[in-house]
Design a protein around this motif. Sequence first.
Motif, PDB file in Angstrom:
ATOM      1  N   UNK A  84     -66.853  62.801 -12.014  1.00  0.00           N
ATOM      2  CA  UNK A  84     -66.711  62.976 -13.462  1.00  0.00           C
ATOM      3  C   UNK A  84     -67.482  61.918 -14.240  1.00  0.00           C
ATOM      4  N   UNK A  85     -67.330  60.657 -13.826  1.00  0.00           N
ATOM      5  CA  UNK A  85     -67.950  59.548 -14.572  1.00  0.00           C
ATOM      6  C   UNK A  85     -69.310  59.182 -13.995  1.00  0.00           C
ATOM      7  N   UNK A  86     -69.356  58.998 -12.672  1.00  0.00           N
ATOM      8  CA  UNK A  86     -70.572  58.519 -12.038  1.00  0.00           C
ATOM      9  C   UNK A  86     -71.693  59.525 -12.000  1.00  0.00           C
ATOM     10  N   UNK A  87     -71.378  60.826 -11.794  1.00  0.00           N
ATOM     11  CA  UNK A  87     -72.434  61.832 -11.649  1.00  0.00           C
ATOM     12  C   UNK A  87     -72.550  62.744 -12.856  1.00  0.00           C
ATOM     13  N   UNK A  88     -71.426  63.131 -13.462  1.00  0.00           N
ATOM     14  CA  UNK A  88     -71.498  63.974 -14.664  1.00  0.00           C
ATOM     15  C   UNK A  88     -71.839  63.160 -15.906  1.00  0.00           C
ATOM     16  N   UNK A  89     -71.685  61.840 -15.827  1.00  0.00           N
ATOM     17  CA  UNK A  89     -72.085  60.964 -16.931  1.00  0.00           C
ATOM     18  C   UNK A  89     -71.095  60.891 -18.075  1.00  0.00           C
ATOM     19  N   UNK A  90     -69.851  61.325 -17.867  1.00  0.00           N
ATOM     20  CA  UNK A  90     -68.825  61.236 -18.903  1.00  0.00           C
ATOM     21  C   UNK A  90     -68.285  59.808 -18.948  1.00  0.00           C
ATOM     22  N   UNK A  91     -68.231  59.230 -20.140  1.00  0.00           N
ATOM     23  CA  UNK A  91     -67.766  57.849 -20.252  1.00  0.00           C
ATOM     24  C   UNK A  91     -66.320  57.732 -19.794  1.00  0.00           C
ATOM     25  N   UNK A  92     -65.986  56.566 -19.243  1.00  0.00           N
ATOM     26  CA  UNK A  92     -64.666  56.351 -18.677  1.00  0.00           C
ATOM     27  C   UNK A  92     -63.528  56.456 -19.665  1.00  0.00           C
ATOM     28  N   UNK A  93     -63.790  56.262 -20.973  1.00  0.00           N
ATOM     29  CA  UNK A  93     -62.722  56.403 -21.962  1.00  0.00           C
ATOM     30  C   UNK A  93     -62.118  57.798 -21.927  1.00  0.00           C
ATOM     31  N   UNK A  94     -62.948  58.797 -21.665  1.00  0.00           N
ATOM     32  CA  UNK A  94     -62.471  60.167 -21.464  1.00  0.00           C
ATOM     33  C   UNK A  94     -62.365  60.488 -19.984  1.00  0.00           C
ATOM     34  N   UNK A  95     -63.314  59.959 -19.202  1.00  0.00           N
ATOM     35  CA  UNK A  95     -63.371  60.285 -17.782  1.00  0.00           C
ATOM     36  C   UNK A  95     -62.125  59.882 -17.029  1.00  0.00           C
ATOM     37  N   UNK A  96     -61.557  58.705 -17.325  1.00  0.00           N
ATOM     38  CA  UNK A  96     -60.358  58.261 -16.613  1.00  0.00           C
ATOM     39  C   UNK A  96     -59.148  59.115 -16.976  1.00  0.00           C
ATOM     40  N   UNK A  97     -59.145  59.653 -18.197  1.00  0.00           N
ATOM     41  CA  UNK A  97     -58.070  60.582 -18.574  1.00  0.00           C
ATOM     42  C   UNK A  97     -58.177  61.858 -17.753  1.00  0.00           C
TER      43      UNK A  97
END
Length: 337
Positions: A84-97
């Motif tokens: 989600x974060x590392x490959x799709x490039x979604x920032x962790x503020x949303x990605x961790x959710x």
Amino acid sequence: MTGETGRRAPSASKLLPIIGVGVAAAAAILPILVDDFAFNYLMSYMVITCILALTLHLLMGLAGVFSLGQAAMFGTGAYAAVMIIGQAGIDGTLGLILVAVVGAVIGLLMGLVTLRTTDLYLALTTLAFGYIVENLVRNADWLGGPQGITGFDITFAGGYLDEPKLLYWVGLGFLYLLIVIIMSVRRSKVGRALMATRESPIAARSIGIDTRRYKLLAFGIAGAFAAVAGGLYTAYALVVDPSVFGIDLTLSVLAIAIVGGLRSMPGIIVVAIALTYFRNSAETFGASQYVLLIYGLLIVLTLRFLPQGLGGLLTSPRVLEATRLIGDRFRTGGGTR
């Protein structure tokens, strides 16, 4: 005679929230006071371990569910964070959710499958669940297979989470959130239902408590935060492979929970910090190959001589009485006169 009469020293139960707030504030500013890369790196791992250990406190200490499936939730969160974060490039503020949502789903699935069994069979089923997920990941080429995945970046609010201070503060935020949730649950109708289920499922069902639903809720919350811990771990390790599902992790977290006291949040946190430091320093002491052996011995000794763990010792009548006496001495200015 004593100094001042008519005034009673604050009880331990009243002092604990004040102490807790002070410790929380000190923990938050610690990286500023100690600006050392290696120290902050270790503190980040301690926070991740605390989050994972408290999910076991929620399941076993509050809900009475003997689960050995934390590695499955943790490992799923690690891989989900990379995707989600590392490959799709979604920032962790949303990605961790989103990682937490994935973990909650895994937790609910585990609960749906395993709650049809009880006691030892439930524990073995949750453990088997982890082995199943591990083997699925190990044989999935798109997840890196046995070699795992490297070369990814986990970001949060535009920064890189492999920076120890940022990783520590983000992890600490999730740890505080989990602590608040657990404390809120304890005081709520849900918490009373969970504890009633833990003490006597048959009696709880006889008064209309849907024990299965409340246990599933515990599985969902535990899965969400265990997955977040796994996601943070990817930023700490900069690599994720099937070993994150291993029995090593399961035994380590179980040792922390038992030695700290399954029903004691402070005890688990203290032991998580102590054993994480020990594990990190074991090579210095020449004991790295004996870590799991030492963990096993701690479990056996705790169950034999201290069944309630460190937390049970801290809340024993003798310790509480000693705390009251110390408070009296401070209140009266050092004793009799």
